[in-house]
Design an enzyme around this catalytic site. Sequence first.
Site, PDB file in Angstrom:
ATOM      1  CE  LYS A  32      -6.569  -8.973  11.082  1.00  0.00           C
ATOM      2  NZ  LYS A  32      -7.553  -7.946  10.943  1.00  0.00           N
ATOM      3  CE  LYS A  67      -4.737 -11.570   3.307  1.00  0.00           C
ATOM      4  NZ  LYS A  67      -5.993 -10.997   4.023  1.00  0.00           N
ATOM      5  CE  LYS A  82      -7.497  -3.266   2.897  1.00  0.00           C
ATOM      6  NZ  LYS A  82      -8.401  -3.721   3.505  1.00  0.00           N
TER       7      LYS A  82
HETATM    8  P1  AMP Z   1      -9.945  -7.015   3.478  1.00  0.00           P
HETATM    9  O1  AMP Z   1      -8.919  -6.182   2.982  1.00  0.00           O
HETATM   10  O2  AMP Z   1      -9.418  -7.822   4.694  1.00  0.00           O
HETATM   11  O3  AMP Z   1     -11.093  -6.325   4.317  1.00  0.00           O
HETATM   12  O4  AMP Z   1     -10.717  -7.975   2.292  1.00  0.00           O
HETATM   13  C1  AMP Z   1     -11.677  -7.652   1.540  1.00  0.00           C
HETATM   14  C2  AMP Z   1     -11.783  -8.537   0.647  1.00  0.00           C
HETATM   15  O5  AMP Z   1     -10.865  -8.654  -0.315  1.00  0.00           O
HETATM   16  C3  AMP Z   1     -12.227  -9.897   0.972  1.00  0.00           C
HETATM   17  O6  AMP Z   1     -13.183 -10.319   0.375  1.00  0.00           O
HETATM   18  C4  AMP Z   1     -10.866 -10.647   1.109  1.00  0.00           C
HETATM   19  O7  AMP Z   1     -11.005 -12.071   0.984  1.00  0.00           O
HETATM   20  C5  AMP Z   1     -10.256 -10.166  -0.511  1.00  0.00           C
HETATM   21  N1  AMP Z   1      -8.950 -10.129  -0.043  1.00  0.00           N
HETATM   22  C6  AMP Z   1      -8.028  -9.269   0.604  1.00  0.00           C
HETATM   23  N2  AMP Z   1      -6.860  -9.546   0.186  1.00  0.00           N
HETATM   24  C7  AMP Z   1      -6.764 -10.709  -0.851  1.00  0.00           C
HETATM   25  C8  AMP Z   1      -5.859 -11.279  -1.699  1.00  0.00           C
HETATM   26  N3  AMP Z   1      -4.405 -10.941  -1.250  1.00  0.00           N
HETATM   27  N4  AMP Z   1      -6.174 -12.147  -2.487  1.00  0.00           N
HETATM   28  C9  AMP Z   1      -7.417 -12.289  -2.759  1.00  0.00           C
HETATM   29  N5  AMP Z   1      -8.378 -11.722  -2.103  1.00  0.00           N
HETATM   30  C10 AMP Z   1      -8.114 -10.810  -1.257  1.00  0.00           C
END
Ligand code: AMP
Length: 346
Positions: A121, A205, A208
């Site tokens: 980041k 990856k 969002k």
């Molecule tokens: P975040 O959106 O970073 O708060 O992630 C929330 C949850 O979604 C966490 O458990 C992440 O590991 C999972 N996650 C986010 N992006 C991915 C992705 N591209 N593939 C699998 N899991 C994801």
Amino acid sequence: MTDAANASFKPRIFSGIQPSGGLTLGNYLGALKRFVEKQDEGIETIYCLVDLHAITVWQDPERLRAQTREAAAAFIAAGIDPTRSILFNQSQVSAHAELAWILNCVARIGWMYRMTQFKDKTAGKNAENSSLGLLAYPSLMAADILLYHATMVPVGEDQKQHLELTRDIAAKFNHDYKVDFFPITEPLIEGAATRVMSLRDGTKKMSKSDPSDASRINLTDDADAIAQKIRKARTDAEPLPETLAELKDRPEARNLVNIYAALAGEAPEAVLERFAGHGFGAFKPALAELAVATLAPISGEMKRLMADPAEIDRTLGEGAERADAIAQPILAQTLDIVGMIRSRAD
Ligand code: AMP
Ligand code: TRP
């Protein structure tokens, strides 16, 4: 602490998602879908929209509020039942921030600098100019989990290092204060889609925060948008092979096979068995059909729920009260262990 000591904690699941943007197919397959499975297995489940984590990078206040409601709607639309699971937003339970402070004094600065998420980041930017909260982020995450004595945390692959740090912080606290107070939490990183990749670049990856909307499927996308993004997903010209090993150097193909497997609840090997020898001209329409059948009802239900924001806020408020009832005694015990006077009458 030994595993035997850990056995004295009752099984409890905690996980969180940042409301820092709309949720994606990656969040759904890597997190939400599995959160629902855990709830349906009958384990105690606590799910949190981590708004305090979201503001470690700038968020427009009105958008943050809207995104938090949208994420709550996504949880419910995906199958989280707020009477069986606890669903709430982090900032409504002040004990998260309070325990995070204590853990800030247990964790070491060097541990924080080693986190790959922090490095990613701040890459290409002046790290000294990022918020102090961004550096301390994993210690707040440890507080989220330890505040409930959670024993298991389902997450995607990208959170593995943060969960190892949570274990280190719990172990150091237990060691420094000579207690067996915090459990050594087990990460649950399972299934075919623990790392869903971008539809435009199989080495990145799905996120969002990716500037390209075509790189991801949003949980708010309608059937047409979902089908179109899959049709346009980057692939190669080869037919699908018979074994997973043959997909090693084909990240885009591998990603689509994994997505299919996770949506269908099958192993990737079983998907290849069915589609081996077929090109993407045949595979993509099948994947689009499956994705639309799974996701379109979720986006429809989200729309319906978001039409009544007061009801979402009421649900989050109730969840916060139930979370607080678990968190307060654990925070009080923590303060007692570290030597704080607790003499207020209320
Ligand atoms: P975040 O959106 O970073 O708060 O992630 C929330 C949850 O979604 C966490 O458990 C992440 O590991 C999972 N996650 C986010 N992006 C991915 C992705 N591209 N593939 C699998 N899991 C994801
Ligand atoms: N850091 C997690 C992510 O970005 C979100 C999160 C915050 C979390 N607190 C947590 C996940 C506690 C699991 C448990 O994905």
